[in-house]
Design a protein around this motif. Structure first.
Motif, PDB file in Angstrom:
ATOM      1  N   ARG A  85       0.795  -1.240   0.000  1.00 45.73           N
ATOM      2  CA  ARG A  85       0.000   0.000   0.000  1.00 45.73           C
ATOM      3  C   ARG A  85       0.819   1.277   0.000  1.00 45.73           C
ATOM      4  O   ARG A  85       0.335   2.328  -0.413  1.00 45.73           O
ATOM      5  N   THR A  86       2.071   1.190   0.499  1.00 46.38           N
ATOM      6  CA  THR A  86       2.865   2.426   0.594  1.00 46.38           C
ATOM      7  C   THR A  86       4.211   2.315  -0.120  1.00 46.38           C
ATOM      8  O   THR A  86       4.936   3.306  -0.221  1.00 46.38           O
ATOM      9  N   GLY A  87       4.578   1.082  -0.518  1.00 49.69           N
ATOM     10  CA  GLY A  87       5.875   0.881  -1.170  1.00 49.69           C
ATOM     11  C   GLY A  87       6.999   0.677  -0.176  1.00 49.69           C
ATOM     12  O   GLY A  87       8.148   0.470  -0.576  1.00 49.69           O
ATOM     13  N   ALA A  88       6.708   0.760   1.125  1.00 48.83           N
ATOM     14  CA  ALA A  88       7.768   0.586   2.136  1.00 48.83           C
ATOM     15  C   ALA A  88       7.179  -0.045   3.391  1.00 48.83           C
ATOM     16  O   ALA A  88       5.991   0.083   3.655  1.00 48.83           O
ATOM     17  N   ALA A  89       8.044  -0.721   4.151  1.00 46.75           N
ATOM     18  CA  ALA A  89       7.589  -1.302   5.421  1.00 46.75           C
ATOM     19  C   ALA A  89       8.057  -0.395   6.547  1.00 46.75           C
ATOM     20  O   ALA A  89       9.148  -0.554   7.087  1.00 46.75           O
ATOM     21  N   VAL A  90       7.244   0.593   6.842  1.00 51.92           N
ATOM     22  CA  VAL A  90       7.551   1.544   7.917  1.00 51.92           C
ATOM     23  C   VAL A  90       6.357   1.577   8.855  1.00 51.92           C
ATOM     24  O   VAL A  90       5.218   1.762   8.411  1.00 51.92           O
ATOM     25  N   LEU A  91       6.620   1.383  10.152  1.00 55.96           N
ATOM     26  CA  LEU A  91       5.536   1.354  11.137  1.00 55.96           C
ATOM     27  C   LEU A  91       5.749   2.476  12.149  1.00 55.96           C
ATOM     28  O   LEU A  91       6.716   2.477  12.903  1.00 55.96           O
ATOM     29  N   ASP A  92       4.820   3.433  12.153  1.00 56.69           N
ATOM     30  CA  ASP A  92       4.953   4.592  13.053  1.00 56.69           C
ATOM     31  C   ASP A  92       4.353   4.338  14.428  1.00 56.69           C
ATOM     32  O   ASP A  92       4.799   4.916  15.418  1.00 56.69           O
ATOM     33  N   ILE A  93       3.278   3.530  14.476  1.00 53.10           N
ATOM     34  CA  ILE A  93       2.499   3.377  15.718  1.00 53.10           C
ATOM     35  C   ILE A  93       2.253   1.896  15.979  1.00 53.10           C
ATOM     36  O   ILE A  93       1.796   1.173  15.088  1.00 53.10           O
ATOM     37  N   LEU A  94       2.551   1.463  17.208  1.00 56.17           N
ATOM     38  CA  LEU A  94       2.238   0.082  17.611  1.00 56.17           C
ATOM     39  C   LEU A  94       1.368   0.119  18.860  1.00 56.17           C
ATOM     40  O   LEU A  94       1.744   0.755  19.857  1.00 56.17           O
ATOM     41  N   VAL A  95       0.224  -0.548  18.806  1.00 54.77           N
ATOM     42  CA  VAL A  95      -0.626  -0.688  19.989  1.00 54.77           C
ATOM     43  C   VAL A  95      -0.719  -2.178  20.314  1.00 54.77           C
ATOM     44  O   VAL A  95      -1.315  -2.954  19.567  1.00 54.77           O
ATOM     45  N   ASN A  96      -0.084  -2.565  21.414  1.00 59.07           N
ATOM     46  CA  ASN A  96      -0.158  -3.959  21.888  1.00 59.07           C
ATOM     47  C   ASN A  96      -1.430  -4.098  22.705  1.00 59.07           C
ATOM     48  O   ASN A  96      -1.449  -3.794  23.900  1.00 59.07           O
ATOM     49  N   ASN A  97      -2.506  -4.543  22.062  1.00 62.93           N
ATOM     50  CA  ASN A  97      -3.819  -4.597  22.707  1.00 62.93           C
ATOM     51  C   ASN A  97      -4.304  -6.028  22.948  1.00 62.93           C
ATOM     52  O   ASN A  97      -5.010  -6.280  23.926  1.00 62.93           O
ATOM     53  N   ALA A  98      -3.944  -6.970  22.073  1.00 64.49           N
ATOM     54  CA  ALA A  98      -4.477  -8.346  22.196  1.00 64.49           C
ATOM     55  C   ALA A  98      -4.144  -8.906  23.569  1.00 64.49           C
ATOM     56  O   ALA A  98      -3.041  -8.720  24.082  1.00 64.49           O
ATOM     57  N   GLY A  99      -5.104  -9.567  24.161  1.00 64.04           N
ATOM     58  CA  GLY A  99      -4.855 -10.151  25.481  1.00 64.04           C
ATOM     59  C   GLY A  99      -5.870 -11.232  25.776  1.00 64.04           C
ATOM     60  O   GLY A  99      -6.928 -11.314  25.140  1.00 64.04           O
ATOM     61  N   THR A 100      -5.519 -12.068  26.746  1.00 64.88           N
ATOM     62  CA  THR A 100      -6.423 -13.138  27.133  1.00 64.88           C
ATOM     63  C   THR A 100      -6.524 -13.183  28.651  1.00 64.88           C
ATOM     64  O   THR A 100      -5.546 -12.913  29.342  1.00 64.88           O
ATOM     65  N   MET A 101      -7.728 -13.506  29.152  1.00 62.77           N
ATOM     66  CA  MET A 101      -7.943 -13.519  30.600  1.00 62.77           C
ATOM     67  C   MET A 101      -7.901 -14.949  31.138  1.00 62.77           C
ATOM     68  O   MET A 101      -7.838 -15.908  30.387  1.00 62.77           O
ATOM     69  N   GLY A 102      -7.960 -15.080  32.453  1.00 62.56           N
ATOM     70  CA  GLY A 102      -7.902 -16.395  33.078  1.00 62.56           C
ATOM     71  C   GLY A 102      -9.271 -16.882  33.492  1.00 62.56           C
ATOM     72  O   GLY A 102      -9.810 -17.827  32.936  1.00 62.56           O
ATOM     73  N   GLY A 103      -9.842 -16.240  34.517  1.00 65.13           N
ATOM     74  CA  GLY A 103     -11.145 -16.651  35.019  1.00 65.13           C
ATOM     75  C   GLY A 103     -11.093 -17.979  35.748  1.00 65.13           C
ATOM     76  O   GLY A 103     -12.044 -18.759  35.701  1.00 65.13           O
ATOM     77  N   VAL A 104      -9.972 -18.269  36.395  1.00 61.62           N
ATOM     78  CA  VAL A 104      -9.803 -19.542  37.107  1.00 61.62           C
ATOM     79  C   VAL A 104      -9.362 -19.261  38.543  1.00 61.62           C
ATOM     80  O   VAL A 104      -8.521 -18.387  38.779  1.00 61.62           O
ATOM     81  N   GLU A 105      -9.935 -20.026  39.483  1.00 61.12           N
ATOM     82  CA  GLU A 105      -9.506 -19.914  40.880  1.00 61.12           C
ATOM     83  C   GLU A 105      -8.000 -20.182  40.954  1.00 61.12           C
ATOM     84  O   GLU A 105      -7.502 -21.049  40.228  1.00 61.12           O
ATOM     85  N   PRO A 106      -7.295 -19.486  41.867  1.00 63.96           N
ATOM     86  CA  PRO A 106      -5.849 -19.722  41.948  1.00 63.96           C
ATOM     87  C   PRO A 106      -5.501 -21.178  42.207  1.00 63.96           C
ATOM     88  O   PRO A 106      -4.536 -21.716  41.647  1.00 63.96           O
ATOM     89  N   GLU A 107      -6.322 -21.851  43.021  1.00 68.26           N
ATOM     90  CA  GLU A 107      -6.041 -23.259  43.344  1.00 68.26           C
ATOM     91  C   GLU A 107      -6.175 -24.152  42.119  1.00 68.26           C
ATOM     92  O   GLU A 107      -5.593 -25.242  42.070  1.00 68.26           O
ATOM     93  N   ALA A 108      -6.959 -23.710  41.131  1.00 66.57           N
ATOM     94  CA  ALA A 108      -7.225 -24.561  39.962  1.00 66.57           C
ATOM     95  C   ALA A 108      -6.375 -24.181  38.744  1.00 66.57           C
ATOM     96  O   ALA A 108      -6.432 -24.851  37.709  1.00 66.57           O
ATOM     97  N   THR A 109      -5.601 -23.109  38.854  1.00 63.68           N
ATOM     98  CA  THR A 109      -4.809 -22.671  37.697  1.00 63.68           C
ATOM     99  C   THR A 109      -3.689 -23.672  37.419  1.00 63.68           C
ATOM    100  O   THR A 109      -2.926 -24.020  38.318  1.00 63.68           O
ATOM    101  N   THR A 110      -3.600 -24.117  36.170  1.00 64.15           N
ATOM    102  CA  THR A 110      -2.564 -25.093  35.814  1.00 64.15           C
ATOM    103  C   THR A 110      -1.345 -24.369  35.240  1.00 64.15           C
ATOM    104  O   THR A 110      -1.462 -23.239  34.746  1.00 64.15           O
TER     105      THR A 110
END
Ligand code: NDP
Length: 253
Positions: A85-110
């Motif tokens: 799309r631009t003719g070059a691989a240049v990245l000005d802005i990075l937003v690290n947003n992807a994430g995953t949750m647990g939702g598990v009791e501490p005693e049950a976390t593997t």
């Protein structure tokens, strides 16, 4: 001319939720956005088509984070899309947003669950930043999405909160490292924010969650997207290594 005209951005996990809202916001102000996702092709396509309907530019990139080769695969797609799309691989802005949750009791976390949470939430952002720096010019912008759970206890989310604590360290130490290049690195901590989770269709639960915020409602994805857009703009050039509470006052006690 928008604030981000001529800029390129990668928002991880932008098929849905606040990642999607951030991608739409950056594109609306002129950025060419790489819409990253892993499983939901339809949602990613919808984000890209919404950007295009609004007159913006975006492309989708699929890569599962938290598995071997994840960042390599991500950047194959990002660089290809940018070059086309631009003719070059240049990245000005990075937003690290992807994430995953647990939702598990501490005693049950593997150990496997724990490793998975850290691989997606902490390890992938570190190596995504490391890889992005190869194509990020001086003056670039990095924002990592943390969580209010680094300040408020929730025993079902200990591993998740630990991983988000690690994310906050990314901002602090990379900010120092990258200051000489004029690249800023900040953490944004949302409180409870509406996403596709069915819990947000249950009015009584939403009412309870809303009481946690000083402002009396749950967050909308756009509430967080606006904060991220500010931090990646020229106006935020003097903010780096910061922890930004974007929880509507949920951390005030
Ligand atoms: P959603 O759950 O709505 O969306 C998650 C996004 O991340 C999707 O685009 C999904 O892709 C992508 N994703 C998830 N796991 C992976 C993976 N292993 N590899 C690649 N992509 C992945 O997100 P939210 O808007 O709720 O959350 C965004 C961020 O905010 C997360 O880091 C979350 O921890 C944080 N946060 C959320 C809060 C909330 O209340 N919602 C509160 C505080 C922090 P796909 O669509 O393909 O599955």
């Amino acid at each position: 001319m928008g604030r981000f005209t001529g800029k390129t951005a990668l928002v991880t996990g932008s098929s849905r939720g606040m990642g999607r809202a951030t991608a739409l916001r950056l594109a609306r102000e002129g950025a060419l956005v790489a819409v990253h996702y892993t499983s939901d092709d339809v949602a990613a396509k919808d984000t890209v088509e919404t950007v295009e309907r609004e007159g913006g530019r975006a492309f989708a990139v699929r890569a599962e984070l938290g598995v071997p080769g994840d960042v390599h695969e991500l950047f194959l797609g990002v660089e290809r899309g940018l070059k086309e799309r631009t003719g070059a691989a240049v990245l000005d802005i990075l937003v690290n947003n992807a994430g995953t949750m647990g939702g598990v009791e501490p005693e049950a976390t593997t150990p496997d669950q724990f490793d998975r949470i850290f691989a997606v939430n902490a390890k992938a952002p570190f190596f995504t930043i490391q890889r992005a720096l190869r194509i990020m010019p001086d003056g670039g912008r990095i924002v990592n999405i943390s969580s209010g759970l680094t300040r408020v206890a929730n025993p079902q989310e200990i591993a998740y909160a630990m991983s988000k604590g690690a994310v906050e360290q990314l901002a602090r130490h990379f900010a120092k490292h990258l200051g000489p290049r004029g690249i800023t690195v900040n953490s944004v901590a949302p409180g409870i924010t509406r996403n596709g989770n069915p819990v947000f269709d249950m009015p009584q639960v939403v009412e309870q969650m809303a009481r946690l915020s000083a402002l009396g409602r749950v967050g909308e994805p756009e509430d967080v997207a606006d904060v991220v857009a500010f931090l990646v703009s020229e106006e935020a050039r003097w903010i780096t290594g910061a922890f930004v509470d974007a929880s509507g006052g949920s951390l005030l006690g």
